[in-house]
Design a protein around this motif. Structure first.
Motif: not given
Length: 66
Positions: A9-13, A39-44, A19-24, A61-66
């Protein structure tokens, strides 16, 4: 998962494109849970594992909507 959702949410705003999510690597349980969230996130728009030189399956690696 709540922190990951807030992070997205913060990245989208902030109008970030990617963004990159490091989860190991571990057992893969966290990677799977994040995958299910994305999979179902509205910003992805899409997501994928990072290239091997940038963390491979331990980073998403996550690509967000514009």
């Amino acid at each position: 998962m709540e922190l990951t959702d807030k992070f997205l949410d913060d990245a989208f705003l902030s109008a970030m494109n990617q963004v990159r999510i490091v989860h190991g690597m571990g057992t893969g349980a966290l990677r799977q849970a994040i995958s299910e969230l994305l999979q179902d996130h509205p910003h992805v728009t899409r997501f994928e594992s990072a290239p091997h030189s940038e963390g491979g399956r331990g980073v998403t690696i996550v690509t967000l909507r514009s």
